[in-house]
Motif scaffolding. Sequence first.
Motif, PDB file in Angstrom:
ATOM      1  N   PHE A   6       0.860  -1.178   0.000  1.00  0.00           N
ATOM      2  CA  PHE A   6       0.000   0.000   0.000  1.00  0.00           C
ATOM      3  C   PHE A   6       0.897   1.229   0.000  1.00  0.00           C
ATOM      4  CE2 PHE A   6      -2.268   3.416   2.226  1.00  0.00           C
ATOM      5  CZ  PHE A   6      -3.407   3.498   1.446  1.00  0.00           C
ATOM      6  N   VAL A   7       0.759   2.068  -1.031  1.00  0.00           N
ATOM      7  CA  VAL A   7       1.512   3.327  -1.101  1.00  0.00           C
ATOM      8  C   VAL A   7       0.529   4.484  -1.023  1.00  0.00           C
ATOM      9  CG1 VAL A   7       3.501   2.366  -2.316  1.00  0.00           C
ATOM     10  CG2 VAL A   7       1.605   3.273  -3.646  1.00  0.00           C
ATOM     11  N   TYR A   8       0.894   5.496  -0.285  1.00  0.00           N
ATOM     12  CA  TYR A   8      -0.026   6.597   0.020  1.00  0.00           C
ATOM     13  C   TYR A   8       0.587   7.968  -0.249  1.00  0.00           C
ATOM     14  CZ  TYR A   8       2.989   6.535   4.083  1.00  0.00           C
ATOM     15  OH  TYR A   8       4.088   6.533   4.890  1.00  0.00           O
ATOM     16  N   GLY A   9       1.847   8.009  -0.631  1.00  0.00           N
ATOM     17  CA  GLY A   9       2.537   9.286  -0.807  1.00  0.00           C
ATOM     18  C   GLY A   9       3.078   9.456  -2.210  1.00  0.00           C
ATOM     19  N   THR A  10       4.346   9.845  -2.297  1.00  0.00           N
ATOM     20  CA  THR A  10       4.947  10.158  -3.591  1.00  0.00           C
ATOM     21  C   THR A  10       5.036   8.944  -4.506  1.00  0.00           C
ATOM     22  OG1 THR A  10       7.184   9.851  -2.712  1.00  0.00           O
ATOM     23  CG2 THR A  10       6.266  12.082  -2.644  1.00  0.00           C
ATOM     24  N   LEU A  11       5.064   7.736  -3.944  1.00  0.00           N
ATOM     25  CA  LEU A  11       5.104   6.540  -4.798  1.00  0.00           C
ATOM     26  C   LEU A  11       3.799   6.319  -5.561  1.00  0.00           C
ATOM     27  CD1 LEU A  11       7.078   4.038  -2.535  1.00  0.00           C
ATOM     28  CD2 LEU A  11       7.893   5.193  -4.610  1.00  0.00           C
ATOM     29  N   ARG A  12       2.760   7.081  -5.243  1.00  0.00           N
ATOM     30  CA  ARG A  12       1.531   7.029  -6.059  1.00  0.00           C
ATOM     31  C   ARG A  12       1.711   7.767  -7.372  1.00  0.00           C
ATOM     32  NH1 ARG A  12      -2.831   9.277  -1.984  1.00  0.00           N
ATOM     33  NH2 ARG A  12      -2.800  10.718  -3.697  1.00  0.00           N
ATOM     34  N   ILE A  47       9.130  16.882   2.472  1.00  0.00           N
ATOM     35  CA  ILE A  47       8.108  17.181   1.459  1.00  0.00           C
ATOM     36  C   ILE A  47       7.226  15.978   1.179  1.00  0.00           C
ATOM     37  CG2 ILE A  47       9.479  18.996   0.392  1.00  0.00           C
ATOM     38  CD1 ILE A  47      10.156  16.992  -1.875  1.00  0.00           C
ATOM     39  N   TYR A  48       7.426  14.904   1.907  1.00  0.00           N
ATOM     40  CA  TYR A  48       6.649  13.690   1.709  1.00  0.00           C
ATOM     41  C   TYR A  48       5.877  13.367   2.983  1.00  0.00           C
ATOM     42  CZ  TYR A  48      11.362  12.343   3.173  1.00  0.00           C
ATOM     43  OH  TYR A  48      12.583  12.289   3.788  1.00  0.00           O
ATOM     44  N   GLU A 115      -3.832  18.043   9.414  1.00  0.00           N
ATOM     45  CA  GLU A 115      -3.612  18.497   8.047  1.00  0.00           C
ATOM     46  C   GLU A 115      -3.322  17.290   7.170  1.00  0.00           C
ATOM     47  OE1 GLU A 115      -0.361  21.238   5.618  1.00  0.00           O
ATOM     48  OE2 GLU A 115      -0.319  21.180   7.791  1.00  0.00           O
ATOM     49  N   ASP A 116      -4.025  17.167   6.054  1.00  0.00           N
ATOM     50  CA  ASP A 116      -3.782  16.075   5.119  1.00  0.00           C
ATOM     51  C   ASP A 116      -2.611  16.414   4.209  1.00  0.00           C
ATOM     52  OD1 ASP A 116      -5.872  14.351   5.900  1.00  0.00           O
ATOM     53  OD2 ASP A 116      -7.317  15.460   4.685  1.00  0.00           O
ATOM     54  N   TRP A 117      -1.790  15.399   3.908  1.00  0.00           N
ATOM     55  CA  TRP A 117      -0.777  15.523   2.878  1.00  0.00           C
ATOM     56  C   TRP A 117      -1.453  15.144   1.572  1.00  0.00           C
ATOM     57  CZ3 TRP A 117       1.277  12.554  -0.970  1.00  0.00           C
ATOM     58  CH2 TRP A 117       2.466  13.003  -1.552  1.00  0.00           C
ATOM     59  N   LEU A 118      -1.302  15.985   0.546  1.00  0.00           N
ATOM     60  CA  LEU A 118      -1.993  15.757  -0.730  1.00  0.00           C
ATOM     61  C   LEU A 118      -0.983  15.559  -1.858  1.00  0.00           C
ATOM     62  CD1 LEU A 118      -4.749  18.478  -0.380  1.00  0.00           C
ATOM     63  CD2 LEU A 118      -4.974  16.026   0.065  1.00  0.00           C
ATOM     64  N   TRP A 122       2.072  18.025  -3.751  1.00  0.00           N
ATOM     65  CA  TRP A 122       3.463  17.624  -3.971  1.00  0.00           C
ATOM     66  C   TRP A 122       3.802  17.696  -5.456  1.00  0.00           C
ATOM     67  CZ3 TRP A 122       5.663  13.757  -6.893  1.00  0.00           C
ATOM     68  CH2 TRP A 122       7.030  13.577  -6.723  1.00  0.00           C
ATOM     69  N   GLN A 123       2.894  17.212  -6.304  1.00  0.00           N
ATOM     70  CA  GLN A 123       3.146  17.226  -7.742  1.00  0.00           C
ATOM     71  C   GLN A 123       3.312  18.658  -8.254  1.00  0.00           C
ATOM     72  OE1 GLN A 123      -0.311  14.820  -8.648  1.00  0.00           O
ATOM     73  NE2 GLN A 123       0.984  13.116  -9.334  1.00  0.00           N
ATOM     74  N   ARG A 124       2.504  19.559  -7.755  1.00  0.00           N
ATOM     75  CA  ARG A 124       2.551  20.959  -8.193  1.00  0.00           C
ATOM     76  C   ARG A 124       3.766  21.693  -7.636  1.00  0.00           C
ATOM     77  NH1 ARG A 124       0.433  24.952  -5.418  1.00  0.00           N
ATOM     78  NH2 ARG A 124      -0.917  23.547  -4.260  1.00  0.00           N
ATOM     79  N   LEU A 125       4.072  21.479  -6.358  1.00  0.00           N
ATOM     80  CA  LEU A 125       5.103  22.258  -5.686  1.00  0.00           C
ATOM     81  C   LEU A 125       6.505  21.660  -5.748  1.00  0.00           C
ATOM     82  CD1 LEU A 125       3.076  23.134  -2.459  1.00  0.00           C
ATOM     83  CD2 LEU A 125       3.603  24.666  -4.374  1.00  0.00           C
ATOM     84  N   HIS A 126       6.613  20.346  -5.798  1.00  0.00           N
ATOM     85  CA  HIS A 126       7.920  19.723  -5.629  1.00  0.00           C
ATOM     86  C   HIS A 126       8.357  18.785  -6.752  1.00  0.00           C
ATOM     87  CE1 HIS A 126       7.931  21.332  -1.599  1.00  0.00           C
ATOM     88  NE2 HIS A 126       6.755  20.769  -1.385  1.00  0.00           N
TER      89      HIS A 126
END
Length: 151
Positions: A6-12, A47-48, A115-118, A122-126
């Motif tokens: 299960f991946v929930y962060g940048t690996l998505r 940032i993740y 606060e949710d990490w979205l 990340w895609q837009r900013l980093h």
Amino acid sequence: MQLPLFVYGTLRDPDLLAGVLGRPLRGKAMHAARAPGFRAVPYPGRIYPALVRAPGAAAEGLLLTDLTPFERDLLDAFEGEEYRRTTIAAVLADEPELHEADAYIPAMSVADTGEDWLLADWQRLHKPRVLGAEAAGAAEIRLKLIAVRPN
């Protein structure tokens, strides 16, 4: 039997995942899923995200089902000492039953900040700034692993 991951962060992000694995995952290898009782929140100073327990919540993510044992070792090394792989419950988007899955949770205690990490943020900013470096770092890890453990 190897559990799905299960991946929930940048690996998505498909570009980052392909850069890390050295190949794209497609179709039946990735399934929309969520992890009941968890949330993805900002990992302090990074940032993740971190996956934290949050009763009543459900973290959005993907279940990866077509990873080789070598790729699991690669992802363990890529995630580094900030995370540890552990078994959690996940639910596929189109099925009601729970499935066991591995997930990377923070090795240190991370507070549920509310606060949710979205991924979109990340895609837009980093992403444009870090994608090349992350893929290069993963390629270096791949070469080191190949030297000690063939594919």
